[in-house]
Structures are given as C-alpha cells and as structure tokens.
Motif scaffolding. Structure first.
Motif, PDB file in Angstrom:
ATOM      1  N   ARG A  62       4.327  -1.137 -86.286  1.00  0.00           N
ATOM      2  CA  ARG A  62       3.810   0.230 -86.152  1.00  0.00           C
ATOM      3  C   ARG A  62       3.435   0.506 -84.701  1.00  0.00           C
ATOM      4  N   GLU A  63       2.827  -0.484 -84.060  1.00  0.00           N
ATOM      5  CA  GLU A  63       2.465  -0.333 -82.649  1.00  0.00           C
ATOM      6  C   GLU A  63       3.713  -0.196 -81.777  1.00  0.00           C
ATOM      7  N   PHE A  64       4.751  -0.956 -82.112  1.00  0.00           N
ATOM      8  CA  PHE A  64       5.988  -0.915 -81.334  1.00  0.00           C
ATOM      9  C   PHE A  64       6.646   0.458 -81.399  1.00  0.00           C
ATOM     10  N   TRP A  65       6.772   1.005 -82.609  1.00  0.00           N
ATOM     11  CA  TRP A  65       7.469   2.285 -82.753  1.00  0.00           C
ATOM     12  C   TRP A  65       6.674   3.459 -82.191  1.00  0.00           C
ATOM     13  N   LYS A  66       5.377   3.265 -82.027  1.00  0.00           N
ATOM     14  CA  LYS A  66       4.565   4.318 -81.415  1.00  0.00           C
ATOM     15  C   LYS A  66       4.466   4.169 -79.898  1.00  0.00           C
ATOM     16  N   ALA A  67       4.853   3.008 -79.369  1.00  0.00           N
ATOM     17  CA  ALA A  67       4.685   2.736 -77.937  1.00  0.00           C
ATOM     18  C   ALA A  67       5.638   3.591 -77.105  1.00  0.00           C
ATOM     19  N   GLU A  68       5.140   4.071 -75.993  1.00  0.00           N
ATOM     20  CA  GLU A  68       5.958   4.854 -75.066  1.00  0.00           C
ATOM     21  C   GLU A  68       6.470   4.002 -73.906  1.00  0.00           C
ATOM     22  N   ASP A  69       5.810   2.881 -73.648  1.00  0.00           N
ATOM     23  CA  ASP A  69       6.202   2.012 -72.550  1.00  0.00           C
ATOM     24  C   ASP A  69       6.416   0.593 -73.091  1.00  0.00           C
ATOM     25  N   ILE A  70       7.679   0.186 -73.173  1.00  0.00           N
ATOM     26  CA  ILE A  70       8.007  -1.129 -73.707  1.00  0.00           C
ATOM     27  C   ILE A  70       7.512  -2.240 -72.782  1.00  0.00           C
ATOM     28  N   ASP A  71       7.558  -2.015 -71.480  1.00  0.00           N
ATOM     29  CA  ASP A  71       7.115  -3.037 -70.535  1.00  0.00           C
ATOM     30  C   ASP A  71       5.632  -3.368 -70.718  1.00  0.00           C
ATOM     31  N   THR A  72       4.828  -2.357 -70.946  1.00  0.00           N
ATOM     32  CA  THR A  72       3.401  -2.591 -71.183  1.00  0.00           C
ATOM     33  C   THR A  72       3.178  -3.374 -72.476  1.00  0.00           C
ATOM     34  N   LEU A  73       3.922  -2.998 -73.505  1.00  0.00           N
ATOM     35  CA  LEU A  73       3.829  -3.715 -74.775  1.00  0.00           C
ATOM     36  C   LEU A  73       4.272  -5.167 -74.614  1.00  0.00           C
ATOM     37  N   TYR A  74       5.297  -5.379 -73.788  1.00  0.00           N
ATOM     38  CA  TYR A  74       5.784  -6.745 -73.551  1.00  0.00           C
ATOM     39  C   TYR A  74       4.720  -7.586 -72.844  1.00  0.00           C
ATOM     40  N   LYS A  75       4.018  -7.016 -71.881  1.00  0.00           N
ATOM     41  CA  LYS A  75       2.970  -7.748 -71.166  1.00  0.00           C
ATOM     42  C   LYS A  75       1.827  -8.147 -72.109  1.00  0.00           C
ATOM     43  N   ILE A  76       1.541  -7.267 -73.067  1.00  0.00           N
ATOM     44  CA  ILE A  76       0.451  -7.551 -73.995  1.00  0.00           C
ATOM     45  C   ILE A  76       0.821  -8.639 -74.992  1.00  0.00           C
ATOM     46  N   HIS A  77       2.055  -8.593 -75.517  1.00  0.00           N
ATOM     47  CA  HIS A  77       2.454  -9.481 -76.618  1.00  0.00           C
ATOM     48  C   HIS A  77       3.447 -10.565 -76.186  1.00  0.00           C
ATOM     49  N   ASN A  78       3.614 -10.773 -74.908  1.00  0.00           N
ATOM     50  CA  ASN A  78       4.609 -11.743 -74.449  1.00  0.00           C
ATOM     51  C   ASN A  78       4.297 -13.161 -74.927  1.00  0.00           C
ATOM     52  N   SER A  79       3.014 -13.504 -74.958  1.00  0.00           N
ATOM     53  CA  SER A  79       2.616 -14.858 -75.350  1.00  0.00           C
ATOM     54  C   SER A  79       2.149 -14.944 -76.802  1.00  0.00           C
ATOM     55  N   SER A  80       2.389 -13.906 -77.577  1.00  0.00           N
ATOM     56  CA  SER A  80       1.957 -13.894 -78.973  1.00  0.00           C
ATOM     57  C   SER A  80       2.824 -14.815 -79.823  1.00  0.00           C
ATOM     58  N   ASP A  81       2.211 -15.437 -80.839  1.00  0.00           N
ATOM     59  CA  ASP A  81       2.940 -16.300 -81.767  1.00  0.00           C
ATOM     60  C   ASP A  81       3.434 -15.540 -82.995  1.00  0.00           C
ATOM     61  N   LYS A  86       7.790 -12.325 -81.211  1.00  0.00           N
ATOM     62  CA  LYS A  86       8.754 -13.280 -80.656  1.00  0.00           C
ATOM     63  C   LYS A  86      10.155 -12.669 -80.592  1.00  0.00           C
ATOM     64  N   VAL A  87      10.531 -11.971 -81.650  1.00  0.00           N
ATOM     65  CA  VAL A  87      11.834 -11.298 -81.664  1.00  0.00           C
ATOM     66  C   VAL A  87      11.872 -10.218 -80.588  1.00  0.00           C
ATOM     67  N   PHE A  88      10.807  -9.456 -80.480  1.00  0.00           N
ATOM     68  CA  PHE A  88      10.704  -8.427 -79.458  1.00  0.00           C
ATOM     69  C   PHE A  88      10.804  -9.031 -78.059  1.00  0.00           C
ATOM     70  N   ALA A  89      10.078 -10.130 -77.813  1.00  0.00           N
ATOM     71  CA  ALA A  89      10.106 -10.777 -76.502  1.00  0.00           C
ATOM     72  C   ALA A  89      11.491 -11.324 -76.183  1.00  0.00           C
ATOM     73  N   ALA A  90      12.182 -11.854 -77.182  1.00  0.00           N
ATOM     74  CA  ALA A  90      13.535 -12.364 -76.963  1.00  0.00           C
ATOM     75  C   ALA A  90      14.475 -11.233 -76.568  1.00  0.00           C
ATOM     76  N   GLY A  91      14.343 -10.064 -77.206  1.00  0.00           N
ATOM     77  CA  GLY A  91      15.170  -8.922 -76.861  1.00  0.00           C
ATOM     78  C   GLY A  91      14.900  -8.395 -75.467  1.00  0.00           C
ATOM     79  N   VAL A  92      13.619  -8.289 -75.106  1.00  0.00           N
ATOM     80  CA  VAL A  92      13.264  -7.787 -73.773  1.00  0.00           C
ATOM     81  C   VAL A  92      13.725  -8.755 -72.687  1.00  0.00           C
ATOM     82  N   SER A  93      13.553 -10.043 -72.910  1.00  0.00           N
ATOM     83  CA  SER A  93      13.974 -11.041 -71.918  1.00  0.00           C
ATOM     84  C   SER A  93      15.477 -10.988 -71.678  1.00  0.00           C
ATOM     85  N   GLU A  94      16.237 -10.896 -72.777  1.00  0.00           N
ATOM     86  CA  GLU A  94      17.688 -10.819 -72.622  1.00  0.00           C
ATOM     87  C   GLU A  94      18.101  -9.507 -71.979  1.00  0.00           C
TER      88      GLU A  94
END
Length: 230
Positions: A62-81, A86-94
């Motif tokens: 829900r947070e992802f689909w409401k987010a306007e800035d993916i980079d900010t969301l990535y910084k927040i959840h990059n180290s999340s388990d 994890k799927v989101f981080a893999a997509g952004v990294s690639e």
C-alpha cells in the motif's frame, strides 16, 4: 469392583503404559513425544511468522503504490528483511544498473528486471518455507516409527506367552496395550504435522502468488518508464 476399575484405569494411563513398556518401546515413545513437541513449536512459530509477514507485506505494498518517489522509498526499505521490500530492492537495483549506460537496451532491461525480481521472489519463498520440510518428515515418518514400536511390543507379548506358557489375556494384554500406545503416539505426532503442512503450503503458495503479482506490477511500472524515455 471399584478397586478393579481403578486398577484398570491406572494400567491404561499413559504414564503407566510408558513405565511398563520395554526399553525399546520407551525409546520410541520418547522420540515421538519429542517430535510432537517440536512439531507444535514449528506450527505455532510458523503461523505467527506467516501472519506477521503477510500483514507487513500488505502494508508495504500500500505504501509502495501511494509513493510518489521510488528513490526515497528505496532508501527507507533498502535494508528491510520484508519479502516485498526485497523484491522491490532487487528491481530497483537492476533498474539502476541497466539504465546507468548511455545506450539502454530496453528489451534486455525488461528481461533482466523480470529475472532479478523472479529470483528474489523464489529466494524469499524458499527462506519463508524453510521448516516446512520438518513437518512433512514428521508427518510421513512418525506413523512408521509408532508401528515399529507396536511390532516390538507385540513381539514382546508373544515372548511372554512362550516364557510363561500361558496365553491368557492377563499375560498378553500389557504388551499389546504398550504396543498400541506407541502407534497412538505416532499418529498423535503425525496428524497435526500433516494438517499443518498442507495448510501452510497453501498459505505459502498464496503468498508467492501475491509477491509475483507485486513483481509484475512493479515490472509494468518500470517498463512504462522505459517507454517514456524514448
């Protein structure tokens, strides 16, 4: 009459059946009790973990689909388990690796994004379902272990018949009762394990489908971003 009934009840109590059993049958009973306790610990822990992970993933999506800035969301959840994170981080990294060059291979980028997120989904599902194999093992092996105790107890009962040269029920019954109690313990360990394994497997499959839907949606978003760069 009451004394006889009390004696029979004591003889048929689990503690009495265990204490009267042969050493091999006792060993089988202890092993099955340990397997049963282990099974219930896994069931309770896995149910809580799956419920917590599912709710947290729903919140993240829900947070992802409401987010306007993916980079900010990535910084927040990059180290999340969290699996979704994890799927989101893999997509952004690639995405970052594939679009860092001056010339972007759009079809190659789409394929690599799908592969990266698909691998992330598979890895997270494998990690989440790590202990389900224990339930499957207990569910399939415990009845046969109990059956082994049953066979051993019946053999001991026949040995008692041969030793005392008496085939009365008083001689045969204790050994048979101990043997059947081993079978009951095997079923006591196996039945919850099989039910929990089937239930959790269904839950894992549903969660995997949910992760794949999230990965497909994110893949579509990034694909549209590639189209807009033309």
């Amino acid at each position: 009459m009451n004394a006889i009934m009390n004696a029979d009840a004591a003889t048929l109590s689990p503690v009495a059946l265990f204490l009267q059993a042969d050493w091999m049958v006792k060993f089988v009973m202890i092993g099955l009790l340990v397997a049963s306790v282990w099974t219930w610990a896994i069931i309770i822990g896995f149910a809580a973990r799956l419920r917590k992970t599912s709710r947290a993933s729903e919140k993240f999506e829900r947070e992802f689909w409401k987010a306007e800035d993916i980079d900010t969301l990535y910084k927040i959840h990059n180290s999340s388990d969290l699996p979704s994170a994890k799927v989101f981080a893999a997509g952004v990294s690639e995405w970052r690796r594939s679009t860092s060059r001056k010339s972007v291979d759009r079809e190659g980028t789409r394929a690599r994004l799908a592969t990266a997120m698909g691998s992330a989904v598979a890895g997270e599902i494998d990690k989440l379902a790590d202990r389900l194999n224990i339930l499957a093992t207990v569910g399939s092996v415990a009845p046969f272990v109990g059956l082994f105790g049953t066979v051993w107890g019946i053999m001991r009962a026949f040995t008692s018949i041969a030793a005392e040269q008496n085939s009365s029920l008083a001689v045969v019954a204790p050994g048979i009762a101990e043997a059947l109690f081993a079978t009951a313990l095997g079923l006591f360990a196996a039945i919850p394990a099989v039910i929990a394994f089937n239930r959790f497997s269904h839950g894992i499959n549903r969660f995997e489908a949910r992760l794949n839907r999230f990965a497909d949606g994110f893949h579509s978003t990034l694909s549209r971003e590639l189209e807009s760069d033309r």
